[in-house]
Design an enzyme around this catalytic site. Sequence first.
Site, short mmCIF file in Angstrom:
data_model
loop_
_atom_site.label_atom_id
_atom_site.label_comp_id
_atom_site.label_asym_id
_atom_site.label_seq_id
_atom_site.Cartn_x
_atom_site.Cartn_y
_atom_site.Cartn_z
N TYR A 135 0.84 -1.21 0.00
CA TYR A 135 0.00 0.00 0.00
C TYR A 135 0.88 1.26 0.00
O TYR A 135 0.56 2.27 -0.64
CB TYR A 135 -0.91 -0.05 1.24
CG TYR A 135 -1.60 1.24 1.58
CD1 TYR A 135 -2.51 1.84 0.72
CD2 TYR A 135 -1.35 1.87 2.81
CE1 TYR A 135 -3.14 3.03 1.06
CE2 TYR A 135 -1.99 3.05 3.16
CZ TYR A 135 -2.88 3.63 2.27
OH TYR A 135 -3.50 4.81 2.61
N SER B 241 -3.84 12.44 8.94
CA SER B 241 -4.75 12.25 7.81
C SER B 241 -6.19 12.11 8.29
O SER B 241 -6.45 11.57 9.37
CB SER B 241 -4.34 10.97 7.07
OG SER B 241 -5.39 10.52 6.24
N GLN C 39 -5.09 17.11 8.20
CA GLN C 39 -5.37 17.06 6.76
C GLN C 39 -6.82 16.71 6.53
O GLN C 39 -7.34 15.74 7.08
CB GLN C 39 -4.48 16.01 6.08
CG GLN C 39 -4.76 15.81 4.60
CD GLN C 39 -5.73 14.68 4.33
OE1 GLN C 39 -5.73 13.69 5.05
NE2 GLN C 39 -6.56 14.82 3.31
N TYR D 143 -9.92 15.72 3.96
CA TYR D 143 -10.56 15.37 2.69
C TYR D 143 -11.96 15.96 2.76
O TYR D 143 -12.62 15.86 3.80
CB TYR D 143 -10.66 13.85 2.52
CG TYR D 143 -9.38 13.22 2.03
CD1 TYR D 143 -8.76 13.68 0.87
CD2 TYR D 143 -8.82 12.13 2.70
CE1 TYR D 143 -7.59 13.08 0.41
CE2 TYR D 143 -7.65 11.54 2.24
CZ TYR D 143 -7.04 12.02 1.09
OH TYR D 143 -5.89 11.44 0.63
N THR E 183 -6.58 18.59 1.07
CA THR E 183 -6.06 17.86 -0.10
C THR E 183 -7.05 17.97 -1.24
O THR E 183 -8.21 17.59 -1.12
CB THR E 183 -5.83 16.39 0.28
OG1 THR E 183 -4.90 16.36 1.37
CG2 THR E 183 -5.27 15.60 -0.89
N ARG F 15 -4.16 1.92 -7.62
CA ARG F 15 -2.88 1.23 -7.42
C ARG F 15 -3.15 -0.25 -7.57
O ARG F 15 -3.94 -0.82 -6.81
CB ARG F 15 -2.32 1.57 -6.04
CG ARG F 15 -1.76 2.97 -6.03
CD ARG F 15 -1.81 3.77 -4.82
NE ARG F 15 -2.70 3.42 -3.79
CZ ARG F 15 -3.57 4.29 -3.26
NH1 ARG F 15 -3.68 5.51 -3.75
NH2 ARG F 15 -4.33 3.94 -2.27
N LYS G 228 -3.14 21.41 -0.62
CA LYS G 228 -2.18 20.37 -1.05
C LYS G 228 -2.61 19.80 -2.40
O LYS G 228 -3.78 19.44 -2.57
CB LYS G 228 -2.18 19.26 0.02
CG LYS G 228 -1.28 18.08 -0.26
CD LYS G 228 -1.16 17.23 1.00
CE LYS G 228 -0.32 16.00 0.83
NZ LYS G 228 -1.05 14.89 0.23
N HIS H 12 0.76 13.83 -4.81
CA HIS H 12 0.29 12.78 -3.90
C HIS H 12 1.26 11.59 -3.90
O HIS H 12 0.85 10.44 -3.79
CB HIS H 12 -1.11 12.33 -4.32
CG HIS H 12 -2.03 11.98 -3.18
ND1 HIS H 12 -3.01 12.80 -2.72
CD2 HIS H 12 -2.11 10.87 -2.40
CE1 HIS H 12 -3.67 12.22 -1.73
NE2 HIS H 12 -3.14 11.04 -1.50
N ARG I 170 0.58 8.87 -6.55
CA ARG I 170 -0.52 7.92 -6.30
C ARG I 170 -1.81 8.34 -6.99
O ARG I 170 -2.80 7.63 -6.93
CB ARG I 170 -0.77 7.81 -4.79
CG ARG I 170 0.39 7.22 -4.05
CD ARG I 170 0.31 7.46 -2.56
NE ARG I 170 -0.62 6.61 -1.86
CZ ARG I 170 -0.36 5.35 -1.50
NH1 ARG I 170 0.79 4.82 -1.80
NH2 ARG I 170 -1.25 4.64 -0.84
C1 LIG Z 1 0.58 5.16 2.05
C2 LIG Z 1 0.23 6.58 1.75
C3 LIG Z 1 -0.99 7.09 2.20
C4 LIG Z 1 -1.31 8.43 1.96
N1 LIG Z 1 -2.47 8.94 2.47
C5 LIG Z 1 -2.74 10.27 2.31
C6 LIG Z 1 -3.87 10.85 2.94
O1 LIG Z 1 -4.62 10.21 3.66
N2 LIG Z 1 -4.10 12.17 2.71
C7 LIG Z 1 -3.28 12.95 1.91
O2 LIG Z 1 -3.52 14.13 1.73
N3 LIG Z 1 -2.19 12.39 1.34
C8 LIG Z 1 -1.90 11.09 1.53
N4 LIG Z 1 -0.77 10.56 0.97
C9 LIG Z 1 0.14 11.43 0.22
C10 LIG Z 1 1.17 12.06 1.16
O3 LIG Z 1 0.57 13.00 2.01
C11 LIG Z 1 2.28 12.76 0.38
O4 LIG Z 1 1.71 13.64 -0.55
C12 LIG Z 1 3.18 11.77 -0.35
O5 LIG Z 1 3.40 10.63 0.43
C13 LIG Z 1 4.52 12.41 -0.66
O6 LIG Z 1 5.31 11.54 -1.38
P1 LIG Z 1 6.47 10.64 -0.74
O7 LIG Z 1 5.77 9.48 -0.10
O8 LIG Z 1 7.28 10.25 -1.92
O9 LIG Z 1 7.20 11.48 0.29
C14 LIG Z 1 -0.43 9.23 1.21
C15 LIG Z 1 0.79 8.70 0.76
C16 LIG Z 1 1.12 7.40 1.04
C17 LIG Z 1 2.44 6.87 0.57
#
Ligand SMILES: Cc1cc2nc3c(=O)[nH]c(=O)nc-3n(C[C@H](O)[C@H](O)[C@H](O)COP(=O)(O)O)c2cc1C
Length: 391
Positions: free
Chosen positions: A32, A114, A135, A137, A163, A172, A259, A283, A286
């Site tokens: 994940y 989150s 954060q 949503y 976000t 994914r 964001k 993100h 993702r």
């Molecule tokens: C496993 C995972 C879960 C994430 N969940 C959220 C989330 O709940 N809310 C959000 O705004 N971003 C989420 N993100 C994005 C992160 O806040 C961030 O933008 C991102 O991880 C940055 O990239 P990096 O992992 O390469 O540092 C998630 C990222 C990952 C890897």
Amino acid sequence: MCPTLSKLEKVCSIRDLQALARKRVPKMFYDYVDSGSWSESTYKRNDSDFNDLLFRQRIGIDVTQRNTTSLMAKTPVTMPVALAPVGLAGMQYADGEILAARAAETFGIPFTLSSLSICSIEDVARQTSRPFWFQLYVFKDRDFTRQLMERARNAGCNTLVVTMDLPIMGQRHKDVKNRLSAPPRLTVSSLMQFLNRPGWCFKMARTTHRTFGNIVGHAKGVTNLRSLAVWTSEQLDASLNWKDLEWIRDQWDGYLIIKGVLNTEDLNRTIDVGAQAVVVSNHGGRQLDGAPSTIRTLAGIVEAANQQVSVLLDSGIRSGQDVLKAVALGAQGVLIGRAFVYGLGAAGQAGVAKALEIIHKEIESTMALVGETEIPGLGTHNLIIPGHFSI
Ligand SMILES: Cc1cc2nc3c(=O)[nH]c(=O)nc-3n(C[C@H](O)[C@H](O)[C@H](O)COP(=O)(O)O)c2cc1C
């Protein structure tokens, strides 16, 4: 010495923590984290594009006294780094959000919780003493969204990170194949994964935090797993637009960060809405596969922002050197996602602390070798930037 701590002694880099996390966290939850949407092209580019920027080595400068402190979104920080919001962090390690928040607090940097966390806003507030960032949503259920902001404010959060890059969920492939859910479905495959990770199971058995803590018992009609699954599948709002942001601005009187900005057109909308900061983010690769890396878009956004909003960056930061490259290109600071989550999965709070120590040491040493003693002194003069790097 405890086996986890002795393992950490040999850890030299975030990649080492990643390798430990892979061994400790059940496959579906490790996957994940270590995944991007579709072909993962943006996920990979976020990382590799940092390598195209080189540092300018300097000699003959007294760098005995180096200071990594600075201000990030009005928050004083011991280094220009904050922990990014990561959903389901409590599935990497039992009580993961509380542990990561404590590690951030001890280090003197912000933690962002989150909306889709396992430990709730109130759980984290009870176990920490400094305000954390929340954060948001924007869910279809606007009443629930408003209540989330109210709960965050009551818990002492002074900064809201909204976000905007997830009106629909990027796919994914690994999550589909693993049939990811929280708590996990019990199938032969998932049971095998858990049996292979006894340390993870042992800790998880001792906590009550195993599902979305901000939602269950709070959102209308969500009382059990079945209703939670229906709620989460229906609540992302594809209609999310700038009018909604104005509504949030009216509800939230604290510091507001948007964001998911990747171009100047959207940057200008955030300024019109009255946000104080933006996170240049895709993100972590993702969401929109095929989007450019954030480090390539940063300089254009910093220039267009013209100091009307603070510019932060995330996506692809895996070292203190990456942090400095972003700061040299004009970011006020960065958020790290996977870099801290790998530490969390590897060893809980001690693992997050290790990730932060590594990044801090890399920042300090690199500052010495490029001849800088203060974060505000960094700039493009510290970099060798290839032609056409910025887009
Ligand atoms: C496993 C995972 C879960 C994430 N969940 C959220 C989330 O709940 N809310 C959000 O705004 N971003 C989420 N993100 C994005 C992160 O806040 C961030 O933008 C991102 O991880 C940055 O990239 P990096 O992992 O390469 O540092 C998630 C990222 C990952 C890897």
